[in-house]
Design a protein around this motif. Structure first.
Motif, PDB file in Angstrom:
ATOM      1  N   LYS A 174       0.842  -1.209   0.000  1.00 40.73           N
ATOM      2  CA  LYS A 174       0.000   0.000   0.000  1.00 40.73           C
ATOM      3  C   LYS A 174       0.877   1.258   0.000  1.00 40.73           C
ATOM      4  O   LYS A 174       0.563   2.236  -0.684  1.00 40.73           O
ATOM      5  N   PHE A 196      -6.593   3.714   2.077  1.00 34.80           N
ATOM      6  CA  PHE A 196      -6.267   2.838   3.219  1.00 34.80           C
ATOM      7  C   PHE A 196      -5.671   3.603   4.393  1.00 34.80           C
ATOM      8  O   PHE A 196      -5.252   4.749   4.268  1.00 34.80           O
ATOM      9  N   GLU A 213      -9.092  -0.799   4.563  1.00 35.81           N
ATOM     10  CA  GLU A 213      -9.236  -0.311   3.187  1.00 35.81           C
ATOM     11  C   GLU A 213     -10.660   0.047   2.824  1.00 35.81           C
ATOM     12  O   GLU A 213     -11.613  -0.584   3.290  1.00 35.81           O
TER      13      GLU A 213
END
Ligand code: AMP
Ligand code: GLY
Length: 425
Positions: A107, A120, A184
Motif C-alpha cells: 500500500k 487505506f 481499506e
C-alpha cells in the motif's frame, strides 16, 4: 541443464510438466514434490527452511537453475541465499517478496508511485483503528498485514463487524500476521487476475487466467485457495491489459527498482475493475494455484529459457507464444476442505481420465501408499480440459472428472460459468 523446482502442489506439478518438456532441461529435481511431479522428474527430500542444506544439494548435484513455486520460501529469503551462493534462482528476493508478505508495504508503494488501489490506513493498536473506521463508515475491509494463508481479510458490512475484526486481529486471531492491520475502502467492480513475468526492469504479460475462490457453486460459501480456473479470461481485454501494464505493473517495477529491491519472478496482481479503471487489490509473488495449471498447458514457448531470461534481466528481447486453445481446470478437493480435509481415502481412475482427448491431470494433495494413490490434503487433484473454447474445455474437464473414482472427493460443477456465458453471448 539441471533444474531444481521447489514446492509440492498442483502448481508445481504443472511447472514440472512444462519444465520437463524443455529441450534444455536434462535433469529435473522437485522438492518435496508429489506423486505427479515424480512422473516428470525426481522428487527429493530437502528441508526447504534450511537454506544452507538447499545450497549444499545444489552444489552437490550441479544445479544450474532453481525455480521456487510457493511464496513461503521466497518471503523467508531462499532466493537471496541461493543467489549469494552463485546459484541462479527464479523468484524474488526477500525484500521484493514483501509485495506479497506485507500488505502495508504494498500500500505504501502504491501511495508513493501513484499506483491505483483502494484508499487505506495502517494501524498497530485497536483504539486508533476503531477511530479510523468510525470516520470512514461501513462497509469497509479489514486485513491482517502479514501472510495468513489467504484468510486474513474481513469484509465488514457494518461498523460492529469491523470493530469485531479489529479486536480479533489484535488479540492474535491470525497470529503475528495481525500485529499490524490495514483498513481499506471497499472497492466495487469485477475481479480479475493478471500475471506478468518480470526481470527486475521489464515485464512480459502472460496469458489471462481467472480462478474461482469460493468453495460452492454460484461462487458461494467460504474462500479457498481456488476451486478451479480457466484461460483465457475474457474479462481481461487487450485494452485492459495495456492499462494494467502501464498503470500498475510498470510503476510497480520502477518503484521497486528505485527502492533497491528489483522484482524478478512472477508478479500476480489481484485486480478490481472499477468504474474508474483497474485498481490493485493485492500482489502475490508467484504463480497462482490453480491458475498455473491452465497457463502451462497453453504455453507453446519453452518455459526454461523464459525463467533464465528473467533471472538474467533480458526479458526485453523475449517473447512468449500461447496456444489459441482454451484450458479449464476443476479442482477435486477432499471432504472437509477448506476446513479440515479428510485424509487417506483411495483415488482410482486417473489413467482413464487422462486417456480422454484434451485432458491432463495434475496432482496436488496426493500420496502414494504402497499400490494406492490416496488423498493427503485439501485440494487433491486438478483435472484440466483443453478445447477450442472455454465451453469445450469445460465439457472435457468434467467428462474426465466423471471418469475418476473417488467418492470422498468433491468439486464445483460450474467452473468457468462467466466465461462460457460470455462465449454463448
Ligand atoms: P486479498 O487477500 O487481499 O486478495 O483479499 C481477498 C478477497 O477479498 C479479494 O479477492 C476480494 O474479493 C476481496 N477484497 C480484498 N480487498 C478488497 C477491497 N479493498 N475492496 C473490495 N474487495 C476486496
Ligand atoms: N488462486 C489464488 C492463489 O493462488 O492465490
Amino acid at each position: 541443464m539441471k533444474i531444481l523446482l521447489i514446492g509440492s502442489g498442483g502448481r508445481e506439478h504443472a511447472l514440472a510438466w512444462a519444465i520437463s518438456g524443455s529441450p534444455i532441461c536434462n535433469r529435473l529435481y522437485v522438492s518435496p514434490g508429489n506423486p505427479g511431479t515424480a512422473q516428470c522428474g525426481e522428487n527429493v527430500v530437502l528441508d526447504i527452511d534450511d537454506h544452507a542444506a538447499v545450497v549444499a544439494f545444489c552444489r552437490l548435484q550441479g544445479i544450474d537453475l532453481v525455480v521456487v513455486g510457493p511464496e513461503g520460501p521466497l518471503v523467508a529469503g531462499i532466493a537471496d541465499d541461493l543467489v549469494a551462493a552463485g546459484i541462479k534462482t527464479f523468484g524474488p528476493s526477500k525484500a521484493a517478496a514483501q509485495l506479497e508478505g506485507s500488505k502495508a508495504f504494498t500500500k505504501e508503494l502504491c501511495a508513493e508511485f501513484d499506483i491505483p488501489t483502494a484508499g487505506f490506513g495502517r494501524f498497530r493498536d485497536a483504539a486508533s483503528a476503531k477511530a479510523y473506521v468510525a470516520t470512514q463508515g461501513a462497509p469497509i475491509v479489514i486485513k491482517a498485514d502479514g501472510l495468513a494463508a489467504g484468510k486474513g481479510v474481513v469484509m465488514a458490512q457494518t461498523l460492529d463487524e469491523a470493530n469485531e475484526a479489529i479486536e480479533m486481529m489484535f488479540s492474535g486471531g491470525f497470529g503475528t500476521a495481525g500485529a499490524e492491520i490495514v483498513i481499506e475502502e471497499w472497492m466495487i467492480g469485477e475481479e480479475a487476475s493478471f500475471f506478468a513475468l518480470c526481470d527486475g526492469r521489464h515485464a512480459l504479460a502472460l496469458a489471462s487466467a481467472q480462478d474461482h475462490k469460493r468453495v460452492g457453486d454460484g461462487d458461494t460459501g467460504p474462500n479457498t485457495g481456488g476451486m478451479g480456473a480457466y484461460s483465457p479470461a475474457p474479462v481481461m481485454t487487450r485494452e485492459l491489459e495495456d492499462r494494467v501494464m502501464a498503470e500498475i505493473i510498470a510503476p510497480t517495477l520502477a518503484g521497486m527498482e528505485k527502492r533497491g529491491m528489483p522484482f524478478k519472478g512472477i508478479l500476480y496482481a489481484g485486480l478490481m475493475i472499477t468504474a474508474q479503471g483497474p485498481k490493485l487489490i493485492e500482489y502475490n509473488v508467484r504463480f497462482g494455484d490453480p491458475e498455473c495449471e491452465v497457463l502451462m498447458p497453453r504455453l507453446k514457448s519453452d518455459i526454461a529459457p523464459a525463467f533464465l531470461a528473467a533471472c538474467d534481466g533480458v526479458l526485453d528481447s523475449f517473447d512468449l507464444r500461447w496456444s489459441d486453445e482454451a484450458a479449464l481446470t476443476v479442482v477435486l478437493a477432499a471432504r472437509g476442505y477448506p476446513g479440515t480435509p479428510e485424509k487417506g481415502s483411495v483415488i482410482r481412475g486417473i489413467a482413464k481420465a487422462e486417456a480422454q482427448d484434451g485432458v491432463l491431470v495434475f496432482h496436488a494433495g496426493t500420496k502414494q501408499l504402497a499400490a494406492d494413490l490416496v488423498a493427503d490434503g485439501g485440494r487433491v487433484l486438478n483435472v484440466v480440459g483443453l478445447g477450442k473454447s472455454v465451453g469445450e474445455a469445460q465439457r472435457r474437464a468434467y467428462a474426465a472428472v466423471d471418469a475418476i473414482d473417488w467418492p470422498e472427493g468433491f468439486c464445483r460443477r460450474d467452473i468457468g460459468w462467466q466465461a462460457v456465458k460470455r462465449e454463448e453471448g
